[in-house]
Enzyme design. Structure first.
Site, PDB file in Angstrom:
ATOM      1  N   GLN A  59     -26.581  18.393  -3.348  1.00 15.76           N
ATOM      2  CA  GLN A  59     -24.754  18.330  -3.536  1.00 15.76           C
ATOM      3  C   GLN A  59     -24.278  18.796  -4.909  1.00 15.76           C
ATOM      4  O   GLN A  59     -23.526  18.126  -4.123  1.00 15.76           O
ATOM      5  CB  GLN A  59     -25.424  16.028  -3.196  1.00 15.76           C
ATOM      6  N   CYS A 106     -22.812   6.902   0.823  1.00 18.05           N
ATOM      7  CA  CYS A 106     -23.156   8.619   0.221  1.00 18.05           C
ATOM      8  C   CYS A 106     -22.220   9.283  -0.976  1.00 18.05           C
ATOM      9  O   CYS A 106     -21.391   8.754  -0.584  1.00 18.05           O
ATOM     10  CB  CYS A 106     -23.320   9.765   1.492  1.00 18.05           C
ATOM     11  N   LEU A 107     -23.149   9.783  -2.129  1.00 20.44           N
ATOM     12  CA  LEU A 107     -22.094  10.003  -2.604  1.00 20.44           C
ATOM     13  C   LEU A 107     -21.475  11.464  -2.106  1.00 20.44           C
ATOM     14  O   LEU A 107     -19.910  11.661  -3.250  1.00 20.44           O
ATOM     15  CB  LEU A 107     -22.761  10.714  -3.975  1.00 20.44           C
ATOM     16  N   HIS A 109     -30.767  15.416   2.478  1.00 18.61           N
ATOM     17  CA  HIS A 109     -29.829  15.983   2.707  1.00 18.61           C
ATOM     18  C   HIS A 109     -30.807  17.227   2.208  1.00 18.61           C
ATOM     19  O   HIS A 109     -30.046  18.717   2.360  1.00 18.61           O
ATOM     20  CB  HIS A 109     -29.380  15.506   1.022  1.00 18.61           C
TER      21      HIS A 109
HETATM   22  O1  K2U Z   1     -27.510  10.350  -2.049  1.00 23.23           O
HETATM   23  C1  K2U Z   1     -26.452   9.433  -2.314  1.00 23.23           C
HETATM   24  O2  K2U Z   1     -25.568  10.184  -1.770  1.00 23.23           O
HETATM   25  C2  K2U Z   1     -27.140   8.887  -2.545  1.00 23.23           C
HETATM   26  C3  K2U Z   1     -27.107   7.549  -1.925  1.00 23.23           C
HETATM   27  C4  K2U Z   1     -28.352   7.281  -1.691  1.00 23.23           C
HETATM   28  C5  K2U Z   1     -28.791   5.898  -0.877  1.00 23.23           C
HETATM   29  C6  K2U Z   1     -28.148   6.169  -0.077  1.00 23.23           C
HETATM   30  C7  K2U Z   1     -28.286   5.316   1.643  1.00 23.23           C
HETATM   31  C8  K2U Z   1     -29.667   3.788   1.107  1.00 23.23           C
HETATM   32  C9  K2U Z   1     -30.178   3.958  -0.460  1.00 23.23           C
HETATM   33  C10 K2U Z   1     -29.271   5.404  -1.346  1.00 23.23           C
HETATM   34  C11 K2U Z   1     -26.439   6.633  -3.083  1.00 23.23           C
HETATM   35  O3  K2U Z   1     -27.169   6.124  -4.278  1.00 23.23           O
HETATM   36  S1  K2U Z   1     -25.333   6.054  -2.059  1.00 23.23           S
HETATM   37  C12 K2U Z   1     -25.262   4.653  -3.175  1.00 23.23           C
HETATM   38  C13 K2U Z   1     -25.493   3.482  -3.568  1.00 23.23           C
HETATM   39  C14 K2U Z   1     -25.822   2.891  -4.682  1.00 23.23           C
HETATM   40  C15 K2U Z   1     -26.248   1.270  -4.670  1.00 23.23           C
HETATM   41  C16 K2U Z   1     -27.433   1.051  -3.679  1.00 23.23           C
HETATM   42  C17 K2U Z   1     -27.477   2.174  -2.734  1.00 23.23           C
HETATM   43  C18 K2U Z   1     -26.769   2.760  -2.677  1.00 23.23           C
HETATM   44 ZN    ZN Z   2     -26.871  11.811   0.317  1.00 21.78          ZN
END
Ligand code: K2U
Ligand code: ZN
Length: 172
Positions: free
Chosen positions: A51, A91-92, A137
């Site tokens: 990412q 997802c970020l 990812h």
């Molecule tokens: O990979 C990413 O973009 C990080 C995600 C990780 C994630 C996705 C789905 C379920 C759990 C974790 C980000 O942290 S999504 C933002 C977020 C923030 C707090 C709680 C859950 C998801």
């Molecule tokens: Zn993600």
């Protein structure tokens, strides 16, 4: 430490398959620290090196509410997976969209830690979901790939439209 730029869908670099980390050294540990700073600032509970446009098999996770449980997984391998859990994932790299994805409820994963030592751990629930999301990812896979083609295209078009509007606003 530095905040890194997070690639956003449909950037093709997010589709790159990451390669194994060969040396765990101070340079990698600096990247790890920058990934944690980037993740906490987002905010998020996980971040894969893909990412931030580094195509190495490395991810960071912290599902705690107070940044007290940072986990570094280098060259992670899932040894066992069982059960099923469906949860709304974000997802970020796909900002503002949340969709239900089913994953294994429990996993056993082998990895190297930030010192390069081999570790094995079990995870369940949100931690298991997050690790599986991040490991996707590293394979160039996004949670939108679990959706229908129509829904994925809708999200892609909306994100691209939002980005056009943002860049137009900056120019004005
Ligand atoms: O990979 C990413 O973009 C990080 C995600 C990780 C994630 C996705 C789905 C379920 C759990 C974790 C980000 O942290 S999504 C933002 C977020 C923030 C707090 C709680 C859950 C998801
Ligand atoms: Zn993600």
């Amino acid at each position: 430490m530095a905040k890194l730029t997070i690639l956003e869908f449909p950037d093709p670099r997010l589709r790159t398959k990451a390669t194994a980390v060969s040396v765990v050294d101070d340079s990698l540990r600096t990247l790890i620290d920058d990934m944690f700073e980037t993740m906490y600032a987002a905010p998020g509970i996980g971040l894969a090196a893909t990412q931030v446009n580094v195509h190495k098999r490395l991810l960071v996770v912290d599902i705690s509410s107070d940044k007290s449980e940072p986990l570094v997984l280098i060259n992670p391998e899932i040894l066992e997976k069982d059960g099923a859990i469906a949860s709304d994932e974000g997802c970020l790299s796909v900002p503002g969209y949340y969709e239900e994805v089913e994953r294994a409820e429990h996993i056993r994963v082998r990895f190297l830690d930030r010192q390069g030592a081999a570790q094995e751990m079990e995870a369940e629930g949100l931690l298991a979901v997050c690790i599986q999301h991040e490991m996707d990812h590293l394979e160039g896979k996004l949670f939108v790939d679990y959706l229908s083609e129509a829904k994925r295209q809708r999200i892609r078009k909306k994100l691209q439209k939002e980005r056009r509007h943002q860049s137009a606003a900056v120019v004005m």
